[in-house]
Design an enzyme around this catalytic site. Structure first.
Site, short mmCIF file in Angstrom:
data_model
loop_
_atom_site.label_atom_id
_atom_site.label_comp_id
_atom_site.label_asym_id
_atom_site.label_seq_id
_atom_site.Cartn_x
_atom_site.Cartn_y
_atom_site.Cartn_z
N GLU A 70 1.69 -8.74 -8.98
CA GLU A 70 2.34 -8.92 -7.81
C GLU A 70 1.24 -9.33 -6.72
OE1 GLU A 70 4.96 -5.68 -6.45
OE2 GLU A 70 4.96 -6.54 -4.24
N ARG A 71 1.69 -10.48 -6.10
CA ARG A 71 0.80 -11.24 -5.28
C ARG A 71 -0.63 -11.79 -5.77
NH1 ARG A 71 5.13 -12.03 -1.94
NH2 ARG A 71 5.69 -9.95 -1.43
N GLU A 84 8.68 0.73 1.66
CA GLU A 84 9.46 -0.47 0.86
C GLU A 84 10.10 0.01 -0.34
OE1 GLU A 84 6.08 -3.34 -0.02
OE2 GLU A 84 6.67 -3.84 2.38
N ARG A 102 -1.44 6.08 0.82
CA ARG A 102 -1.27 4.78 1.76
C ARG A 102 -0.54 5.05 2.96
NH1 ARG A 102 0.90 0.08 -0.47
NH2 ARG A 102 -0.90 -1.28 0.04
N ASP A 153 0.49 -6.23 8.26
CA ASP A 153 0.41 -6.49 6.58
C ASP A 153 -0.45 -7.78 6.22
OD1 ASP A 153 0.85 -6.26 3.93
OD2 ASP A 153 2.82 -6.89 3.98
N GLU A 165 -8.36 -0.66 3.67
CA GLU A 165 -7.57 -1.09 2.80
C GLU A 165 -7.60 -2.88 3.11
OE1 GLU A 165 -3.87 -0.03 0.71
OE2 GLU A 165 -3.18 -2.08 0.41
N GLU A 221 -2.70 -13.43 -0.22
CA GLU A 221 -1.11 -13.42 -0.14
C GLU A 221 -0.78 -14.50 1.19
OE1 GLU A 221 0.66 -9.56 0.09
OE2 GLU A 221 2.79 -10.49 0.47
C1 GCV Z 1 2.50 -4.15 -3.37
C2 GCV Z 1 3.31 -6.54 1.19
C3 GCV Z 1 3.33 -7.30 0.18
C4 GCV Z 1 3.75 -6.53 -1.11
C5 GCV Z 1 2.86 -5.28 -1.53
C6 GCV Z 1 2.93 -4.22 -0.09
C7 GCV Z 1 2.22 -3.26 -0.11
O1 GCV Z 1 4.55 -6.18 1.77
O2 GCV Z 1 4.21 -8.13 0.10
O3 GCV Z 1 3.86 -7.35 -2.35
O4 GCV Z 1 3.47 -4.23 -2.34
O5 GCV Z 1 2.58 -4.98 0.94
O6 GCV Z 1 0.95 -3.13 0.42
O7 GCV Z 1 2.57 -2.28 -0.72
#
Ligand code: GCV
Length: 733
Positions: free
Chosen positions: A190-191, A314, A347, A386, A408, A414
């Site tokens: 992811e990313r 999310e 987190r 973010d 973090e 990204e």
């Molecule tokens: C892993 C953002 C990113 C997501 C990521 C999220 C996170 O929204 O776009 O891809 O998910 O951060 O940090 O949990």
């Protein structure tokens, strides 16, 4: 016409010399795919000093981690000299000694107290007298420190900064210096913008990719001592026995480099994997399930680090699904890990709709201050939204005085051009770490808060979302390697300047041909200086052409690569859409977060909250983050806000063009492959910068109704054609 006559023999000699000269040049400029990262020792043979100055290497004791350090030195010696490094069982004149307090020679140096204070990962490198002999010693309270000392010494040699009366004393800023891989079990990342995951789950545990050991070496060389192998959007399957056996195999490769393995967990694992009817953290069966799972993990991996958790964020499950709290969830896991000394990194990236999104994490977490177990640490993104190109710091830093907090950061780009744009993130992280929160009076910087200097923390940690994949060059862009490097160096020493980090990285990475040789060939130092300058200004440049003056989250909906400030998707969460953030209208631009607006400023301590609240005092880099500013508002330099916006976008574009020139000028000292690859990425970046500028200015102009100042470059796109762009996500995501 010259009247010098050559004999045939002389002519042949000249031809041969020219031929060999070109062979030499082409060998030193031979194709290079970047896979060696900054771990290049071959060139040190032509630096001022090399490992050859030591008569022998003496390992004063045995141990897997110490041996990794010794092996690295031996390998470097061979690369530097073409010979094997002499070894000896006892110190001789001019030996290089490696040892800990367990050894009598080290104890005889009377540095026990000093080493104990530096801890098992700290070290000294020093010229000492042992009996009648002068030696150089890398000593530590633990073998981990010897490993880091070995890499430290090598760095000094690689960067030509070693001095024979060396006297170095080092210890890390954070206990846990950890990469977070957002890697999935199916091999996707992811990313991730550097190919597939380096973890080859399909072939594990039977096949161990040689890349795992390379990865471990690279991390150890910059002091990283921990890694979360899988995505925070975690699959419950990660904790299956079958997968844990694979994790065990990876842990075995990383262990000799002092790297502990951690896993992201899915909060619903008891239900999804364990077959229970619930994952309620207060349910006794659920608690028992986690205890048993922790016991199983530690039986396989006795030095396992712990769990990273994304919960109720999310769409992921979490304690709130059962009417419980973050404290209930985190403490349950902490209790399961406690008998094994494991930790929970929980987190704070949560934003249940309700208030202004930037306020949500603070709203949800600060009320729990003091309620988490002492083996829980809250992992907080640097900014409140973010990983935007630039954000003010998250107000949680400084707000939770009785809770361990860890930053973090996102190493993977990204929101910063992914693997196409050259953006050195160290400057952004330095700005973040140096920020004064004023939480406990002036000088309460984030670096002091997170190392526990202000409010004591039992655990301190520093996390970065990895930018590593299985691409030959690891990170997709050769300069993205510098961000991995910088993350590790800052985790080790959060006081380092970006300038020093860039300087080290350039010298260690582009050592082919080595710097002294370059000078002989007449390549001026200015090329190296220009590359450093390019790196150090590159973050501001990206902000300038993407989101200057505090603009944020005006990316395209799906890929976060290009601009889409106009983006509108019916039914989408409002705070996932750019218009929520920029709030452009006929009056002006920006989000009113003052006391008259969402009052996000109220989450900061005085005097920051007053500064941010007052448009005339608010730093201009955050202006549109905190204020809805009229188009003709006068900026500090006397320009209107609209004009300033236009000039800043243009400055961003012009800066990238400068980078292209700097890079092209450096052609003579960079190997052909890396030169061409970076050159081609800079071309993409230059085109993208124009895309950003045109898209944002043409779109915002529909509100400002003002001309783009006539002395800057005219748009080359039409707004409608930009709106029609739909990226092929396979290339970008
Ligand atoms: C892993 C953002 C990113 C997501 C990521 C999220 C996170 O929204 O776009 O891809 O998910 O951060 O940090 O949990």
């Amino acid at each position: 016409m010259s009247n010098i006559n050559f004999s045939n023999c002389q002519i042949m000699k000249i031809i041969y010399s020219i031929f060999f000269f070109f062979i030499l040049i082409s060998a030193s400029l031979s194709a290079e795919n970047g896979s060696k990262l900054w771990l290049r020792y071959q060139s040190a043979s032509s630096t001022k000093v090399s490992l050859a100055q030591f008569s022998s290497i003496v390992c004063l004791e045995d141990g897997d981690i110490l041996r990794s350090g010794a092996n690295e030195l031996k390998m470097a010696y061979s690369e530097m000299t073409g010979k094997e490094m002499p070894t000896s069982g006892v110190p001789q004149s001019n030996s290089l000694l490696l040892g800990t307090l367990h050894n009598k020679y080290i104890r005889s140096l009377n540095i026990g107290k000093e080493l104990a204070q530096l801890g098992s990962e700290g070290f000294v490198i020093r010229r000492v007298k042992l009996n009648a002999d002068s030696c150089t010693v890398i000593a530590s309270a633990g073998e981990q420190g010897v490993l880091y000392g070995a890499f430290y010494l090598l760095r000094l040699l690689q960067t030509n900064t070693y001095s024979s009366n060396i006297n170095v004393k080092e210890h890390p800023s954070y206990k846990v210096r950890i990469l977070n891989h957002w890697d999935n079990l199916d091999g996707s990342v992811e990313r991730g913008y550097a190919g597939h995951s380096i973890w080859k789950w399909d072939e594990l545990p039977a096949t161990i990719s040689p890349r795992y050991a390379e990865y471990a070496r690279a991390n150890a060389s910059i002091g990283i001592n921990a890694t979360v192998l899988n995505n925070v959007n975690a699959s419950p399957k990660m904790l299956s026995t079958e997968n844990l056996l694979k994790v065990k195999a990876i842990a075995a490769v990383l262990r000799p480099y002092n790297i502990r393995v951690y896993l992201s967990i899915n909060f619903s694992s008891p239900k999804e994997l364990g077959g229970l009817s619930t994952s309620d953290p207060l349910n006794p069966d659920v608690r028992k399930w986690w205890k048993n799972k922790a016991a199983e993990v530690y039986k396989l991996i006795p030095d396992f680090g712990g769990f990273l958790v994304k919960a109720n964020s999310e769409g992921l499950p979490g304690p709130m699904d059962y009417g419980r709290t973050h404290v209930d969830g985190a403490n349950m896991l902490a209790d399961a890990l406690k008998p094994f000394s494991g930790i929970v990194m929980w987190r704070a990236f949560v934003y249940e709709p309700g208030d202004d999104r930037v306020k949500l994490a603070y709203n949800e977490f600060h009320k729990f201050d003091g309620q988490f177990r002492d083996n829980v640490i809250i992992q907080v993104k640097n900014g409140p939204v973010d990983f935007q190109p630039r954000e003010p710091f998250s107000p949680l830093f400084g707000a939770m005085k009785k809770t361990a907090l860890m930053p973090e950061l996102q190493i993977t780009q990204e929101y910063l051009g992914q693997s196409n744009h050259l953006v050195f993130l160290s400057s952004m992280w330095e700005e973040f770490l140096d920020t004064d929160t004023h939480a406990a009076g002036d000088g309460t910087t984030i670096s002091k808060l997170t190392t526990g200097e202000v409010y004591p923390q039992k655990i301190t940690a520093f996390a970065g979302v990895a930018n590593i994949g299985d691409d030959a060059n690891w990170c997709g862009h050769h300069f993205a390697q510098a961000n991995w490097y910088a993350f590790g160096r800052l985790a080790w020493n959060n006081q380092l300047s970006s300038e020093q980090i860039a300087d080290e990285w350039i010298k260690m990475t582009f050592t082919s041909p080595p710097i002294p040789l370059l000078k002989e060939r007449g390549v001026r130092d200015s090329s190296l200086l220009s590359i450093k300058k390019m790196m150090l200004t590159s973050h501001q440049t990206a902000v300038d052409y993407m989101m200057p003056l505090g603009l944020h989250h005006i990316f395209a909906w799906t890929h976060h690569y290009g601009p889409e400030p106009w983006c509108d998707i019916i039914g989408a969460r409002p705070d996932w859409l750019p218009k929520y953030y920029h709030k452009a209208d006929s009056i002006g631009l920006g989000f009113d977060r003052t006391t008259n607006g969402s009052n996000a400023v109220g989450q900061y301590c005085s005097p920051l909250r007053e500064q941010f609240n007052d448009v005339s005092q608010c730093p201009e880099k955050y202006l549109l983050w905190f204020h809805h500013v009229p188009w003709d508002y006068r900026m500090n330099d006397g320009k209107t806000m609209w004009d300033e916006l236009c000039y800043t976008y243009d400055k961003g574009v012009q800066s990238v063009r400068e980078y292209q020139k700097i890079w092209d000028k450096a052609e003579s000292f960079v190997d052909a492959q890396r030169f061409a690859e970076v050159q081609s990425k800079l071309r993409i970046q230059a085109r993208d910068a124009v895309w950003w500028k045109d898209a944002c200015l043409l779109y915002f102009q529909t509100f400002s109704k003002r001309p783009i100042p006539y002395d800057i470059e005219r748009p080359v796109h039409d707004l409608d054609s930009l709106k029609a762009i739909k990226l092929d996500l396979k290339h970008h995501n």
